[in-house]
Structure formats: C-alpha cells, structure tokens
Design a protein around this motif. Structure first.
Motif, PDB file in Angstrom:
ATOM      1  N   ILE A 224      40.907  18.795  49.072  1.00  0.00           N
ATOM      2  CA  ILE A 224      39.904  18.343  48.357  1.00  0.00           C
ATOM      3  C   ILE A 224      40.230  18.832  46.888  1.00  0.00           C
ATOM      4  N   ILE A 225      39.807  17.733  45.897  1.00  0.00           N
ATOM      5  CA  ILE A 225      39.979  18.208  44.465  1.00  0.00           C
ATOM      6  C   ILE A 225      38.339  18.137  43.965  1.00  0.00           C
ATOM      7  N   VAL A 226      38.009  19.198  43.489  1.00  0.00           N
ATOM      8  CA  VAL A 226      36.660  19.296  43.332  1.00  0.00           C
ATOM      9  C   VAL A 226      36.615  19.334  41.646  1.00  0.00           C
ATOM     10  N   CYS A 227      35.959  18.493  41.023  1.00  0.00           N
ATOM     11  CA  CYS A 227      36.025  18.285  39.445  1.00  0.00           C
ATOM     12  C   CYS A 227      34.457  18.554  39.023  1.00  0.00           C
ATOM     13  N   GLY A 228      34.332  19.741  38.458  1.00  0.00           N
ATOM     14  CA  GLY A 228      32.721  20.350  38.129  1.00  0.00           C
ATOM     15  C   GLY A 228      32.784  20.074  36.602  1.00  0.00           C
ATOM     16  N   PRO A 229      31.386  20.273  36.212  1.00  0.00           N
ATOM     17  CA  PRO A 229      31.206  19.911  34.743  1.00  0.00           C
ATOM     18  C   PRO A 229      32.257  20.451  33.720  1.00  0.00           C
ATOM     19  N   LEU A 247      48.741  13.235  46.259  1.00  0.00           N
ATOM     20  CA  LEU A 247      48.004  13.958  47.537  1.00  0.00           C
ATOM     21  C   LEU A 247      47.488  13.495  48.780  1.00  0.00           C
ATOM     22  N   ASN A 248      46.968  12.240  48.165  1.00  0.00           N
ATOM     23  CA  ASN A 248      46.016  11.348  49.002  1.00  0.00           C
ATOM     24  C   ASN A 248      45.016  12.428  49.381  1.00  0.00           C
ATOM     25  N   ALA A 249      44.345  12.876  48.308  1.00  0.00           N
ATOM     26  CA  ALA A 249      43.007  13.687  48.417  1.00  0.00           C
ATOM     27  C   ALA A 249      42.020  13.141  47.658  1.00  0.00           C
ATOM     28  N   PRO A 250      40.742  13.266  48.254  1.00  0.00           N
ATOM     29  CA  PRO A 250      39.476  12.585  47.471  1.00  0.00           C
ATOM     30  C   PRO A 250      39.098  13.571  46.314  1.00  0.00           C
ATOM     31  N   ILE A 251      38.689  12.967  45.312  1.00  0.00           N
ATOM     32  CA  ILE A 251      38.217  13.826  43.948  1.00  0.00           C
ATOM     33  C   ILE A 251      36.624  13.863  44.211  1.00  0.00           C
ATOM     34  N   ARG A 266      39.852   5.159  39.679  1.00  0.00           N
ATOM     35  CA  ARG A 266      38.504   5.713  40.293  1.00  0.00           C
ATOM     36  C   ARG A 266      38.775   5.661  41.909  1.00  0.00           C
ATOM     37  N   SER A 267      39.862   4.980  42.309  1.00  0.00           N
ATOM     38  CA  SER A 267      39.789   4.452  43.854  1.00  0.00           C
ATOM     39  C   SER A 267      39.528   5.654  44.736  1.00  0.00           C
ATOM     40  N   GLN A 268      39.959   6.816  44.272  1.00  0.00           N
ATOM     41  CA  GLN A 268      39.816   8.012  45.054  1.00  0.00           C
ATOM     42  C   GLN A 268      38.457   9.082  44.709  1.00  0.00           C
ATOM     43  N   VAL A 269      37.926   8.465  44.027  1.00  0.00           N
ATOM     44  CA  VAL A 269      36.638   9.318  43.331  1.00  0.00           C
ATOM     45  C   VAL A 269      35.511   9.250  44.402  1.00  0.00           C
ATOM     46  N   ILE A 270      34.899  10.315  44.829  1.00  0.00           N
ATOM     47  CA  ILE A 270      33.981  10.175  45.562  1.00  0.00           C
ATOM     48  C   ILE A 270      32.739  10.736  44.925  1.00  0.00           C
ATOM     49  N   ALA A 271      31.750   9.872  44.641  1.00  0.00           N
ATOM     50  CA  ALA A 271      30.801  10.362  43.751  1.00  0.00           C
ATOM     51  C   ALA A 271      29.471  11.006  44.597  1.00  0.00           C
ATOM     52  N   GLY A 284      31.543  18.794  59.222  1.00  0.00           N
ATOM     53  CA  GLY A 284      32.579  19.548  59.997  1.00  0.00           C
ATOM     54  C   GLY A 284      33.841  18.862  60.318  1.00  0.00           C
ATOM     55  N   GLU A 285      33.808  17.522  60.056  1.00  0.00           N
ATOM     56  CA  GLU A 285      35.006  16.705  60.476  1.00  0.00           C
ATOM     57  C   GLU A 285      35.861  16.653  59.330  1.00  0.00           C
ATOM     58  N   VAL A 286      35.393  16.999  57.998  1.00  0.00           N
ATOM     59  CA  VAL A 286      36.253  17.133  57.083  1.00  0.00           C
ATOM     60  C   VAL A 286      36.536  18.349  56.407  1.00  0.00           C
ATOM     61  N   ARG A 287      36.507  19.444  57.081  1.00  0.00           N
ATOM     62  CA  ARG A 287      36.904  20.767  56.537  1.00  0.00           C
ATOM     63  C   ARG A 287      38.281  20.685  56.133  1.00  0.00           C
ATOM     64  N   PRO A 288      38.355  20.955  54.714  1.00  0.00           N
ATOM     65  CA  PRO A 288      39.891  20.896  54.190  1.00  0.00           C
ATOM     66  C   PRO A 288      40.554  22.059  54.469  1.00  0.00           C
ATOM     67  N   GLN A 289      42.004  22.125  54.194  1.00  0.00           N
ATOM     68  CA  GLN A 289      42.720  23.171  54.274  1.00  0.00           C
ATOM     69  C   GLN A 289      43.102  23.667  52.868  1.00  0.00           C
ATOM     70  N   TRP A 290      42.573  23.187  51.521  1.00  0.00           N
ATOM     71  CA  TRP A 290      42.634  23.766  50.593  1.00  0.00           C
ATOM     72  C   TRP A 290      41.681  23.150  49.529  1.00  0.00           C
ATOM     73  N   VAL A 291      41.255  23.832  48.518  1.00  0.00           N
ATOM     74  CA  VAL A 291      40.414  23.216  47.301  1.00  0.00           C
ATOM     75  C   VAL A 291      41.042  23.418  46.086  1.00  0.00           C
ATOM     76  N   LEU A 292      41.220  22.462  45.274  1.00  0.00           N
ATOM     77  CA  LEU A 292      41.698  22.486  43.885  1.00  0.00           C
ATOM     78  C   LEU A 292      40.543  22.220  43.166  1.00  0.00           C
ATOM     79  N   ARG A 293      39.981  23.146  42.152  1.00  0.00           N
ATOM     80  CA  ARG A 293      38.834  22.924  41.270  1.00  0.00           C
ATOM     81  C   ARG A 293      39.351  23.034  39.909  1.00  0.00           C
ATOM     82  N   PHE A 294      38.724  21.980  39.134  1.00  0.00           N
ATOM     83  CA  PHE A 294      38.825  21.955  37.735  1.00  0.00           C
ATOM     84  C   PHE A 294      37.267  21.787  37.222  1.00  0.00           C
ATOM     85  N   GLY A 295      37.001  22.521  36.052  1.00  0.00           N
ATOM     86  CA  GLY A 295      35.800  22.619  35.407  1.00  0.00           C
ATOM     87  C   GLY A 295      34.902  23.725  36.035  1.00  0.00           C
TER      88      GLY A 295
END
Length: 565
Positions: A224-229, A247-251, A266-271, A284-295
């Motif tokens: 998952i890509i996590v975009c914070g403030p 990456l086929n990763a959700p934002i 914004r097609s992969q943005v999960i708001a 539990g089903e979407v436990r990722p193997q990595w987290v990439l954080r911005f912000g």
C-alpha cells in the motif's frame, strides 16, 4: 547614560538599521509583514510599512497576528514576517510558533527589545527574549545594536533567517533586535549600497542504490502507498499516481494529502480506507507485504492501528527534510529525497503485483459507499454538499477534532482541484479563525473554513482582523466538544462538565458585533448559501446547528454495520 551619537542621529540610525533588515527579508522572499503595535518596535514597523515591496497589515493582538502569519505562509508558500514590541507581546507568538515548527511552515519572528543595559535590572516591559522559543526555531540570534558600518551585516542576517525558514527544514526563525531610544526617526535615512545575497534551494535527488534496494523489496509484491497530510509543500500527486499504477497498489489518501481531489489519475485512490478497515475480516485479508509512506502520519486512528499491526514487513518513509514522522517506530527505510524524484525513480524500477490485491480494496470501498449511502449520518451529507459545491481551487481549512475526522471518513474526492489544509502540526483548536484570515490575505482563490463551535469560540476575537478580506466560515455547532462523545471519556459522569463543555455564547450577536455577515443555514440550504458566500465580498459565517445525540446515534449505527458487512 551617555551615548557616542546625538539622540537625533540615533533615531535615524535605528530606522536605517531596520530598513536594512527589511531589505534582507525582501531578498529572502518575504512579501507580507504582520505588525502588532508597540513603541520599541517603531523602527521596524516604520521600515516595513514604508518599504515599497513589502505588504503590511496591522493586527492588535499578537496571538492572532502569529496565526494570521501562519495562514498567509501556508497559502502562499512564502515566509511571512511578524513584528512585535518587547515584553509579553513576544510570548503571545508561542502557540503559532509551535504549530509552524511541527507543520514546517516558514515564519520569521522579529522581536524588538530593550538594549542590554536595561535587562535584568528591573526596567519596565523587559523580559528575557533571546532564544525564547528554544528548539522550535530553525535559526535564532540576537542582532547587535544598530551600527552604521554594519548595515550590510544586518541585511545579511535577515536574508540568512529567510533562507533558514525554508531550508533544510522549513519552520520558524527568530531575530531579537535591540534598539536604544529615541525610536522615532527624523530624516528617515536609507542605507547605501545594500546588496543582499540571492538564495536558491536544492532539489534532493534520491540515492540510486537505495532506490534499487527498495524497488527490489516491493516489486511484484502486494503493498500500500499511504499519503498522509502535506508537510509544508504539496505532494506530487501525478508522480505518485503513476507509481501506484506501475505497482498495482492502492493509494490510501488522507484528505490533507490532497490526492483525493484533482485531475491526476485517481482510479487507485482509496478515500474510504478508515471505514473499510473497520471490518476486521477485510483488514485481515489485505495485510500488505510493504508500506510506502509520503507525508505526515495520517489522521485516521483506524488506519494507524492497522499500520501498527504490520510487523515484519518493509516500511519505507519518504521525507525530503529527514524528520522522522514515525511514532509507530516501524521505518525500515528513510528516503531523504524529493518525493517526486523518489516516485519517478521507483516507478522505473518496479514490476506490478497481481491485480487481485488492488481489486479487493476497490471492492470494499464500493461496498462501504453503499453502506454509508444507506446509513448516512447527517455530517456525511453535509461533507458531500460542501466539497461538491465549493468552487474550483478553493482553499478549505478544516478545524481539528470532529471536522477533520468527518472529512477523513466521508470525503470521497472530486476531479476539480480542491486544497484541504488543517493546523495538524500540533492539532490544536486555537488560532483557526486567524489562520483562515491569513490564508485569505495571501491568495485570490476562494477560502473557506470548516470549524466546530468550540473552535469558533476559542478564537472568536480574531474576527477583529477580518476587515478587507474575503472568506467563508461554516460552523457545525453540536453544542460543545462532540469529539468526546466518540472517545473513552464519554462514559465518565464528568463528561459534560469537563470535556464536552456545552456553551451558552450568543454566537450571532458576537459575530455581527465584529461586522461579519451572519447567516443561519440548514442542510437543505447549505449548497446555495455556500455558493453565494464563496462568491461574495467580505467575511461570512454560516451557522449550522446539529443535535449531538442524534449524530452520535447515527454514527454508532454506521460503525456497527461497517464492522460486520
């Protein structure tokens, strides 16, 4: 006490010294100077007011002035300067300085002071001002007393302060500036041959070897890509969207990341990740193997708890300024580089994961939308109305407590640009009106505030600074601190007395006393009232009253459904 210079000459020397400082501020990118009246600061106030390339505004209360300057800097991206006299006036800046430090907002603090011989001897209106703000400031110094041969040095110190407010870590800087009397110039002389330095800031390219290692760890794996403030500067929405596609990763986009809104892909943005993750089976089903954080760290407690449970995986943090925004202590890689460069560099090195992982997130978000449309709290409808009605490129300042959480829970995003900001550095409810007015002073696009009633009351005196500005305040009035209905304190018998603190303030009377247009509104009227206010002149306050018990019951029903469906 005798001085080498005649009194008249000393007054003019003070003014020329202050002019050199103001010329250094101009060279360092300052446009606005916010002045609070006082005697000892007379040379600085006059020099800033008379400088042809500086815009000045006089605000009586130093606390309001500081948050006003914070708002101007947030909106413009340029350092804003403050001027105050000696004594307790300077201490009033502290709350805004704290916010600027933690949110990485460039502020330049110019405090006038008594000369050294009047300190620690009982002189009137004299406090210890040097290093008053401690490590909240990126640069702090006391200038020498004005001296004719040091005009160039005074100018350079101001340029240096402006540069330090921007780089390497944006934030407040402090110059303490002593003056001897007399303070009122006679001839208003200008220093000759000032040649302030020119500033530029680097763009930090990511280390290629580190990019290689990170790319190898995340390539072809679900994450998952996590975009914070935002932290002082805008996140590179387009580049992050392109990387997510590779990456086929959700934002997972916090509302303050400003990736939920805009013309980027914004097609992969999960708001609606907060609501989606309230279902433990899905989490539990979407436990990722990595987290990439911005912000910065996200607003959502639900998301932060999800992240906290992700032990043993790669956690990559991108921060050009190197401040470790990681209270969970999970970072395995800190990429101290330009976020756009990181996104582009990783995008050229990675391969996509299987689409099934991304599709799970999309399917759950679709299901959450269906649930909240059926089980919508009134605030959800208000958030929809507000965000869909606001004109393109509106600056929306959210209050803390419930308003920012309501935006996080319910704002789905839109294609038209909308920039959402919040004083999220220290997450206080103080100074929000002043911040909004400062934003309005520094930009031409519509400026709107979404505040609770206690946030309004806390800073209601700042409406005195509204003259000549255009802004709209939408106040969601739930009769006190409604956020505490959602917190463990709700079960305490002292809940109302100590936490929710319902108010009995006559909001219409006070607001109108400041000359601000007051308009009560309802959910059905809100869209029209927002459109009218956003396109009108002056400051308007829209007052929408909510029933706190009804709101709490609606939210509880929603949380229950989300937990099981």
């Amino acid at each position: 006490m005798r001085h080498a210079q005649p009194m008249k000459d000393n007054a003019d020397l003070n003014y020329a010294w202050a002019w050199a400082i103001c010329e250094g501020l101009r060279a360092g990118g300052v446009l606005q100077v916010i002045i609070s009246p006082g005697s000892r600061s007379t040379p600085l106030a006059l020099a800033a007011f008379r400088h042809p390339e500086l815009q000045t505004r006089v605000i009586l209360d130093e606390r309001t002035a500081a948050f006003f300057a914070l708002g101007a800097a947030k909106a413009s991206g340029r350092p804003t300067a403050l001027i105050a006299t000696s004594g307790t006036a300077v201490s009033e800046w502290l709350p805004a300085v704290t916010e600027a430090d933690l949110a990485r907002i460039p502020l330049i603090l110019l405090s006038a002071d008594r000369p050294p011989e009047l300190r620690q001897c009982g002189a009137n209106q004299t406090t210890r001002q040097t290093d008053l703000f401690g490590n909240s400031c990126r640069f702090s110094m006391e200038l020498p007393l004005p001296e004719q041969g040091l005009y160039a040095a005074a100018c350079r110190f101001a340029v240096q302060a402006a540069g330090s407010a921007h780089w390497p870590l944006p934030g407040p800087v402090h110059l303490n500036i002593p003056f001897r009397e007399p303070l009122t110039p006679v001839d208003f002389p200008l220093p000759d041959n000032l040649q302030p330095a020119h500033l530029s800031r680097p763009v930090l390219d990511p280390n290629p070897e580190h990019l290689d290692r990170v790319a190898q760890a995340i390539s072809s794996r679900p994450g998952i890509i996590v975009c914070g403030p935002e932290t002082g500067t805008a996140l590179p929405a387009h580049e992050i969207a392109v990387l997510a596609n590779r990456l086929n990763a959700p934002i997972l986009a916090d509302p303050l990341s400003n990736l939920r809104d805009g013309s980027h892909d914004r097609s992969q943005v999960i708001a609606l990740y907060d609501l989606a993750l309230r279902n433990p089976s899905f989490a539990g089903e979407v436990r990722p193997q990595w987290v990439l954080r911005f912000g910065a760290m996200p607003v959502s407690k639900t998301l932060n708890q999800f992240l906290e449970g992700l032990d043993g995986i790669r956690h990559i943090l991108v921060d050009a300024h190197g401040r470790w925004a990681d209270p969970l202590h999970q970072t395995t890689d800190l990429l101290q580089a330009d976020p756009a460069g990181v996104a582009q560099g990783l995008g050229s090195r990675v391969s996509p994961a299987d689409e099934d992982y991304l599709q799970r997130w999309k399917n759950q978000q679709k299901r959450v939308r269906e649930i909240i449309d059926e089980e919508a709290p009134e605030e959800k409808q208000l958030i929809d109305t507000l965000t869909l009605t606001l004109p393109e490129n509106t600056l929306l300042l959210s209050g803390n407590s419930l308003p920012i959480r309501q935006l996080d829970w319910f704002h789905r995003g839109r294609e038209r640009p909308l920039r959402i900001t919040c004083n999220r550095g220290a997450s206080g409810i103080d100074g929000n009106i002043a911040t909004l007015l400062g934003m309005a002073s520094a930009c031409r696009q519509p400026v709107v505030g979404l505040l609770g009633d206690l946030t309004l009351i806390h800073d209601i005196g700042s409406l005195a600074a509204a003259k000549g500005l255009n802004a709209t305040l939408l106040v969601l009035d739930n009769g006190g601190g409604g956020i505490f209905d959602h917190l463990p304190q709700a079960v305490l018998p002292e809940h109302d007395a100590l936490f929710s603190t319902p108010n009995e303030v006559d909001i219409p009377a006070i607001v109108q006393g400041f000359g601000v247009d007051y308009l009560p509104t309802t959910p059905g009227q809100l869209a029209n009232h927002i459109s009218e206010a956003a396109n009108s002149h002056g400051v308007s306050l829209l007052h929408l009253q909510l029933t706190r018990s009804t709101s709490l019951a609606q939210h509880k029903r929603l949380w229950t459904r989300l937990n099981v469906e």
